[in-house]
Structure formats: structure tokens, C-alpha cells
Design a protein around this motif. Structure first.
Motif, PDB file in Angstrom:
ATOM      1  N   UNK A 407       0.806  -1.224   0.000  1.00  0.00           N
ATOM      2  CA  UNK A 407       0.000   0.000   0.000  1.00  0.00           C
ATOM      3  C   UNK A 407       0.838   1.273   0.000  1.00  0.00           C
ATOM      4  N   UNK A 408       2.057   1.221   0.558  1.00  0.00           N
ATOM      5  CA  UNK A 408       2.879   2.435   0.575  1.00  0.00           C
ATOM      6  C   UNK A 408       3.380   2.817  -0.817  1.00  0.00           C
ATOM      7  N   UNK A 409       3.187   1.928  -1.797  1.00  0.00           N
ATOM      8  CA  UNK A 409       3.579   2.267  -3.171  1.00  0.00           C
ATOM      9  C   UNK A 409       2.386   2.683  -4.036  1.00  0.00           C
ATOM     10  N   UNK A 410       1.232   2.775  -3.423  1.00  0.00           N
ATOM     11  CA  UNK A 410       0.007   3.101  -4.159  1.00  0.00           C
ATOM     12  C   UNK A 410      -0.467   4.503  -3.792  1.00  0.00           C
ATOM     13  N   UNK A 411      -0.883   5.271  -4.794  1.00  0.00           N
ATOM     14  CA  UNK A 411      -1.254   6.664  -4.553  1.00  0.00           C
ATOM     15  C   UNK A 411      -2.464   7.025  -5.428  1.00  0.00           C
ATOM     16  N   UNK A 412      -3.377   7.776  -4.824  1.00  0.00           N
ATOM     17  CA  UNK A 412      -4.580   8.224  -5.532  1.00  0.00           C
ATOM     18  C   UNK A 412      -4.708   9.734  -5.357  1.00  0.00           C
ATOM     19  N   UNK A 413      -4.952  10.430  -6.456  1.00  0.00           N
ATOM     20  CA  UNK A 413      -5.161  11.879  -6.438  1.00  0.00           C
ATOM     21  C   UNK A 413      -6.516  12.165  -7.075  1.00  0.00           C
ATOM     22  N   UNK A 414      -7.282  13.075  -6.469  1.00  0.00           N
ATOM     23  CA  UNK A 414      -8.635  13.343  -6.978  1.00  0.00           C
ATOM     24  C   UNK A 414      -8.983  14.814  -6.822  1.00  0.00           C
ATOM     25  N   UNK A 415     -10.009  15.227  -7.567  1.00  0.00           N
ATOM     26  CA  UNK A 415     -10.474  16.614  -7.541  1.00  0.00           C
ATOM     27  C   UNK A 415     -11.792  16.701  -6.789  1.00  0.00           C
ATOM     28  N   UNK A 416     -11.919  17.716  -5.952  1.00  0.00           N
ATOM     29  CA  UNK A 416     -13.149  17.848  -5.167  1.00  0.00           C
ATOM     30  C   UNK A 416     -14.351  18.172  -6.043  1.00  0.00           C
ATOM     31  N   UNK A 417     -14.112  18.853  -7.171  1.00  0.00           N
ATOM     32  CA  UNK A 417     -15.230  19.300  -8.017  1.00  0.00           C
ATOM     33  C   UNK A 417     -15.178  18.648  -9.394  1.00  0.00           C
ATOM     34  N   UNK A 418     -14.644  17.447  -9.457  1.00  0.00           N
ATOM     35  CA  UNK A 418     -14.542  16.749 -10.738  1.00  0.00           C
ATOM     36  C   UNK A 418     -15.935  16.402 -11.250  1.00  0.00           C
ATOM     37  N   UNK A 419     -16.221  16.790 -12.486  1.00  0.00           N
ATOM     38  CA  UNK A 419     -17.542  16.510 -13.062  1.00  0.00           C
ATOM     39  C   UNK A 419     -17.482  15.379 -14.085  1.00  0.00           C
ATOM     40  N   UNK A 420     -16.291  14.995 -14.508  1.00  0.00           N
ATOM     41  CA  UNK A 420     -16.155  13.902 -15.473  1.00  0.00           C
ATOM     42  C   UNK A 420     -15.950  12.581 -14.733  1.00  0.00           C
ATOM     43  N   UNK A 421     -15.101  12.604 -13.729  1.00  0.00           N
ATOM     44  CA  UNK A 421     -14.943  11.455 -12.827  1.00  0.00           C
ATOM     45  C   UNK A 421     -15.370  11.938 -11.448  1.00  0.00           C
ATOM     46  N   UNK A 422     -16.561  11.620 -11.069  1.00  0.00           N
ATOM     47  CA  UNK A 422     -17.096  12.123  -9.794  1.00  0.00           C
ATOM     48  C   UNK A 422     -16.244  11.623  -8.633  1.00  0.00           C
ATOM     49  N   UNK A 423     -16.193  12.357  -7.524  1.00  0.00           N
ATOM     50  CA  UNK A 423     -15.320  11.978  -6.397  1.00  0.00           C
ATOM     51  C   UNK A 423     -15.564  10.563  -5.865  1.00  0.00           C
ATOM     52  N   UNK A 438      -5.428  11.894  -1.985  1.00  0.00           N
ATOM     53  CA  UNK A 438      -4.930  13.272  -1.961  1.00  0.00           C
ATOM     54  C   UNK A 438      -5.852  14.131  -2.816  1.00  0.00           C
ATOM     55  N   UNK A 439      -6.461  15.145  -2.206  1.00  0.00           N
ATOM     56  CA  UNK A 439      -7.454  15.965  -2.910  1.00  0.00           C
ATOM     57  C   UNK A 439      -6.859  17.307  -3.316  1.00  0.00           C
ATOM     58  N   UNK A 440      -7.346  17.829  -4.422  1.00  0.00           N
ATOM     59  CA  UNK A 440      -7.052  19.214  -4.769  1.00  0.00           C
ATOM     60  C   UNK A 440      -8.351  19.932  -5.090  1.00  0.00           C
ATOM     61  N   UNK A 441      -8.338  21.238  -4.879  1.00  0.00           N
ATOM     62  CA  UNK A 441      -9.532  22.036  -5.125  1.00  0.00           C
ATOM     63  C   UNK A 441      -9.574  22.417  -6.602  1.00  0.00           C
ATOM     64  N   UNK A 443     -11.075  20.786 -10.784  1.00  0.00           N
ATOM     65  CA  UNK A 443     -11.929  19.907 -11.575  1.00  0.00           C
ATOM     66  C   UNK A 443     -11.049  18.938 -12.363  1.00  0.00           C
ATOM     67  N   UNK A 444     -11.687  18.151 -13.213  1.00  0.00           N
ATOM     68  CA  UNK A 444     -10.945  17.182 -14.035  1.00  0.00           C
ATOM     69  C   UNK A 444      -9.979  17.912 -14.973  1.00  0.00           C
ATOM     70  N   UNK A 445     -10.491  18.929 -15.638  1.00  0.00           N
ATOM     71  CA  UNK A 445      -9.691  19.629 -16.656  1.00  0.00           C
ATOM     72  C   UNK A 445      -8.681  20.591 -16.058  1.00  0.00           C
ATOM     73  N   UNK A 446      -8.827  20.938 -14.789  1.00  0.00           N
ATOM     74  CA  UNK A 446      -7.862  21.872 -14.202  1.00  0.00           C
ATOM     75  C   UNK A 446      -6.611  21.151 -13.720  1.00  0.00           C
ATOM     76  N   UNK A 447      -6.527  19.854 -13.961  1.00  0.00           N
ATOM     77  CA  UNK A 447      -5.423  19.037 -13.438  1.00  0.00           C
ATOM     78  C   UNK A 447      -4.065  19.561 -13.875  1.00  0.00           C
ATOM     79  N   UNK A 448      -4.003  20.125 -15.091  1.00  0.00           N
ATOM     80  CA  UNK A 448      -2.707  20.602 -15.596  1.00  0.00           C
ATOM     81  C   UNK A 448      -2.166  21.751 -14.771  1.00  0.00           C
ATOM     82  N   UNK A 449      -3.036  22.449 -14.049  1.00  0.00           N
ATOM     83  CA  UNK A 449      -2.617  23.655 -13.339  1.00  0.00           C
ATOM     84  C   UNK A 449      -2.555  23.447 -11.821  1.00  0.00           C
TER      85      UNK A 449
END
Length: 469
Positions: A407-423, A438-441, A443-449
Motif C-alpha cells: 500500500x505504501x507504493x500506491x497513490x490516488x489523487x482526486x479533484x473535489x469538483x470533478x464533473x467527469x470522474x465524480x469523487x 490526496x485531494x485538490x480544489x 476539476x478534471x480539466x484543471x489538473x494541468x494547473x
């Protein structure tokens, strides 16, 4: 997850309605009308639908799409009409875009385990970007007609019968043999916007199980039978390899390099990069657009698409190990690539880490959420409801098998307001892997920034002992 309180009338609907009228009412001649029809109709129709039928997720998607088209059409509309009318229509489109983002978040139930998304104009714009892309996906998706819909329902039962007969339902690994490395390859030097790389091509060798419905038709995608893999490697001593898996409707070099920046990953962090193109994407496409037939058309084809994706990714790794000895490999995937990252972690033990970013996890709910009511009623009547579709996709689900990495080699990152892949999706994976998300504030498309994906990748690489520069 608490449901959002319902309401009969949505006052936000007035914004897209007025924006649509700003496009359709000016008497500026036929030239203006040519540019005004698409954004005007989409905005007026979606605004009216939001007023009368709030709650349908397609409404905000079409609203954002119409708004985005309106912004793009500002300049030609100005040339065809007057500056004043064009500016008014542009302002309405911008307001409609932000309203789509706001309306989408207001009516979406939020999981209790996920942080609440921020509110404000900045988040409205981020969410509006997701909604516009959803509008493009949904509006451009091919849906089975009457005869094909009957065939899909009939073959769904046949597919489940084959699963039970062959034991795929009890052990999905029986469907996914480990591929050998390709016996013949072709490597060419290539260059894109000043970035040199190598293009590796080889025969996929994938053949769907002949007993499964649709297997013969799947083999008919000729361009899909050849794997395309981009390589960026440093000269000198061996370096660790980062396997980068792109998202849905990507696969073209310019698009993949914009997400997996060579300047960042290859030059700054010092990794070697191996970047396979997923089936039916980029140069392997089977339709006019990259990704056609993967998530649209016959819904049962997704079993073949994901089976081949797993096969091709493992075959790319087999080539790498055959060519490089015992390379160190980590995996990074976004969206559909996050799904395949998680799936790969269930079949490949010799990975240093797996980072799944904004990963879709439950295609059954993600796809049926946007089906028109007529298709939903038809499928349900003939037994293909969301749960049955989930059972069909279970053989290619990352949630069907335990990960082979600690599990220490596994990581998940998600967006609080993702509309394409819901939380809910990354939360499923986080629970399955028993790791925090790990959450960021954004959306799906804002991932680049956003900063969090880069921070998590750096942490994963350093934890694996990689020499990160």
C-alpha cells in the motif's frame, strides 16, 4: 452521501436563457444568424431545461458547450454583425459558462468522505471546463439504435453465460494471460515541437476470447492491431522508467506531451519515459476521432477494449524488461489512464509505484448516468441495468483483484469538483487500496494547473528510492 434538496424552479436558468436570446434576437442579417444558431439554441434550450427539469446532468453539460462555442464564435459574429451585439453575446456566453459550472455543483450530491469543493468564480470556471468537455463527449457519442440495442441486450446475457462457464466471473485473471515480449519491433526517431523521442511499434498480438460476443468484430479494427509506444531515454547509465498512461480521446503526440510534459518529467525530473498509446486512440483509432468505439457505440466492446489495454501495457513492459534487463518502472495515469494504472497494479508485481490521478473506477455508473431516458428504459426492460452492466465489466475492473504492490507504493489523487470522474470513483479506489486520497480544489480539466499531482509523483519516486533531480 446526502442527496441535494430538490427544487422546482432553478433561478440560475435565467442566465443561459438571456444569453441564448442575446445570440438569437439581434437583427444582424444571415451572416450573424449563421454564427448565432449553435450557441443560441444550446444556451436557450439548456436554460429552459434547467428551469423546467432541473437535475438532469446533461443540461449543464450542453449549457457549458453552447457557452464555449459562443466564446469561440465571438470574432466571426462581430465581423458578420455589429460590435455591440457581439460583445453582448460574448458576455452572455461567459456568464452562461460560469452558470453551468455553478449549477452542476449545486445539484450534485457530495460524498461525506470527500472535502467540500470551494465556491466562487474561479471554481465555476474550472467546473465549466469539465461540463463543456462532457457536452462534447455526450453530444458526440454514438448510441446503439433499435436493432443494435436488441443485440446488445441479447449478447449481454451470452457474455455473462460465458463468464460463468469459463470461470471468468470468479477469477478474472483467467481472461488475461501474460503477453510475451514482441518478437519483431520497429524503432524510429521522431521529433515534436523541438522534443526528440523514439517511436516504437510492434504487433499487439491481442486476440479477444473467441467465445465472447463481439470478438470477431473487434479484430476488424485494423489500425488497432499495431502498438505505438513513445520513448524518451537518457544516454549513459540506466535510469528509472516512468510508464505514462493517457486519458480518453487522447493518444496523439501533441496532446499526450501536453499532459506528460517531457520538459518536466524527462528533463527536469530525469526519468526515462515510456508512453504507450491505448487501443483505438491516436494512430490506432478506429473512427474519425481518437477513442471512438472505446466508450461509445456497443457498450460490451469496453470488455475487449480494456482487455487489450491491459495486454498492450503488459506487452510494452515485457519489451522494456527484455531490452533493458531489470529496469525500475513506476506508473502514472490520468483519468482512463488512472483506471489502467490501477488495473495494471493488480497484474504486475514488479512496479516501484502506481499513481492513479482522477481515476474513473465504475464505468457502469459513469456511462449510464448520461444515457437518454429511452435507452435506459429499454436496457432495463431487457435486463441490462446498471448492476448487470457492472457485472459484465467486472472482469476488467481494478476493483476485482487485490493490488500486487504494498500500500505504501500506491497513490490516488482526486479533484473535489470533478464533473467527469465524480469523487466517488477515486474514493472507491482509495478504499480498495486502503490508502488515503490526496485531494485538490479543482476539476478534471484543471489538473494541468494543480500542484498536488506533481507533489504526489515526486513523493512516490523518492519513496521508491529513485534519483529525482
Amino acid at each position: 452521501m446526502e442527496p441535494t434538496p430538490p427544487r422546482q424552479w432553478e433561478p440560475l436558468s435565467l442566465v443561459p436563457i438571456l444569453a441564448g436570446l442575446c445570440w438569437l434576437l439581434p437583427q444582424e442579417g444571415w451572416g450573424w444568424l449563421l454564427w448565432a444558431l449553435i450557441p443560441g439554441i444550446l444556451l436557450l434550450a439548456s436554460g429552459t431545461a434547467l428551469l423546467l427539469f432541473p437535475g438532469d446532468p446533461r443540461i449543464s453539460a450542453y449549457m457549458a458547450l453552447g457557452s464555449a462555442v459562443g466564446v469561440l464564435f465571438f470574432l466571426p459574429a462581430w465581423i458578420a454583425g455589429s460590435f455591440g451585439s457581439a460583445v453582448l453575446a460574448l458576455a452572455g456566453s461567459v456568464a452562461g459558462f460560469m452558470t453551468a459550472g455553478r449549477a452542476a455543483l449545486l445539484r450534485e450530491p457530495q460524498p461525506l468522505e470527500a472535502p467540500a469543493p470551494d465556491t466562487g468564480p474561479r471554481m465555476d470556471i474550472k467546473v465549466g471546463m469539465d461540463e463543456a468537455v462532457l457536452g462534447y463527449f455526450v453530444g458526440g457519442a454514438r448510441l446503439p439504435g433499435a436493432e443494435q440495442a436488441q443485440q446488445v441486450c441479447r449478447q449481454a446475457e451470452q457474455m455473462l453465460a460465458v463468464y460463468r462457464q469459463r470461470g471468468f466471473d470468479r477469477d478474472p485473471s483467467l481472461l488475461h494471460a501474460a503477453p510475451p515480449p514482441p518478437s519483431s519491433t520497429n524503432v524510429q526517431k521522431a521529433r515534436h515541437r523541438g522534443q526528440d523521442y523514439e517511436l516504437l511499434r510492434f504487433d499487439s498480438g491481442f486476440a479477444p476470447d473467441a467465445g465472447l460476443p463481439g470478438a470477431a468484430a473487434w479484430k476488424g479494427h485494423a489500425a488497432n492491431n499495431e502498438c505505438h509506444v513513445r520513448l524518451l531515454r537518457h544516454p549513459g547509465p540506466p535510469r528509472p522508467w516512468l510508464l505514462c498512461i493517457h486519458g480518453y480521446r487522447m493518444g496523439d503526440t501533441w496532446l499526450d506531451f501536453s499532459l506528460f510534459s517531457p520538459r518536466w518529467l524527462h528533463q527536469r525530473m530525469g526519468f526515462n519515459i515510456i508512453q504507450p498509446v491505448l487501443p483505438l486512440h491516436g494512430p490506432r483509432r478506429g473512427g474519425a476521432r481518437s477513442g471512438d468505439h472505446y466508450l461509445d457505440g456497443d457498450p460490451l466492446d469496453l470488455v475487449h477494449a480494456q482487455s487489450q489495454a491491459l495486454w498492450d501495457l503488459r506487452r510494452s513492459l515485457a519489451w522494456l524488461r527484455h531490452s533493458e534487463g531489470k529496469p525500475r518502472v513506476g506508473v502514472l495515469g490520468y483519468s482512463l489512464g488512472g483506471y489502467n494504472t490501477a488495473l495494471l497494479a493488480s497484474y504486475e508485481r514488479q512496479l516501484d509505484f502506481a499513481v492513479a490521478i482522477i481515476p474513473v473506477m465504475d464505468f457502469a455508473s459513469a456511462l449510464m448516468r448520461f444515457l437518454p431516458p429511452a435507452h435506459l428504459r429499454y436496457y432495463r426492460h431487457y435486463g441490462l441495468d446498471e448492476q448487470r452492466y457492472r457485472e459484465i465489466l467486472q472482469v476488467v475492473s481494478p476493483l476485482a483483484r487485490a493490488p500486487l504492490l504494498p500500500r505504501e507504493r500506491l497513490h490516488v489523487v482526486a479533484a473535489t469538483a470533478d464533473r467527469i470522474v465524480l469523487p466517488q470513483h477515486p474514493l472507491m479506489l482509495g478504499r480498495h487500496w486502503n490508502v488515503p486520497v490526496t485531494w485538490y480544489q479543482g476539476s478534471h480539466l484543471s489538473i494541468r494547473y494543480e500542484r498536488e499531482p506533481g507533489q504526489v509523483l515526486r513523493h512516490a519516486a523518492l519513496s521508491a528510492g529513485w534519483p529525482v533531480t
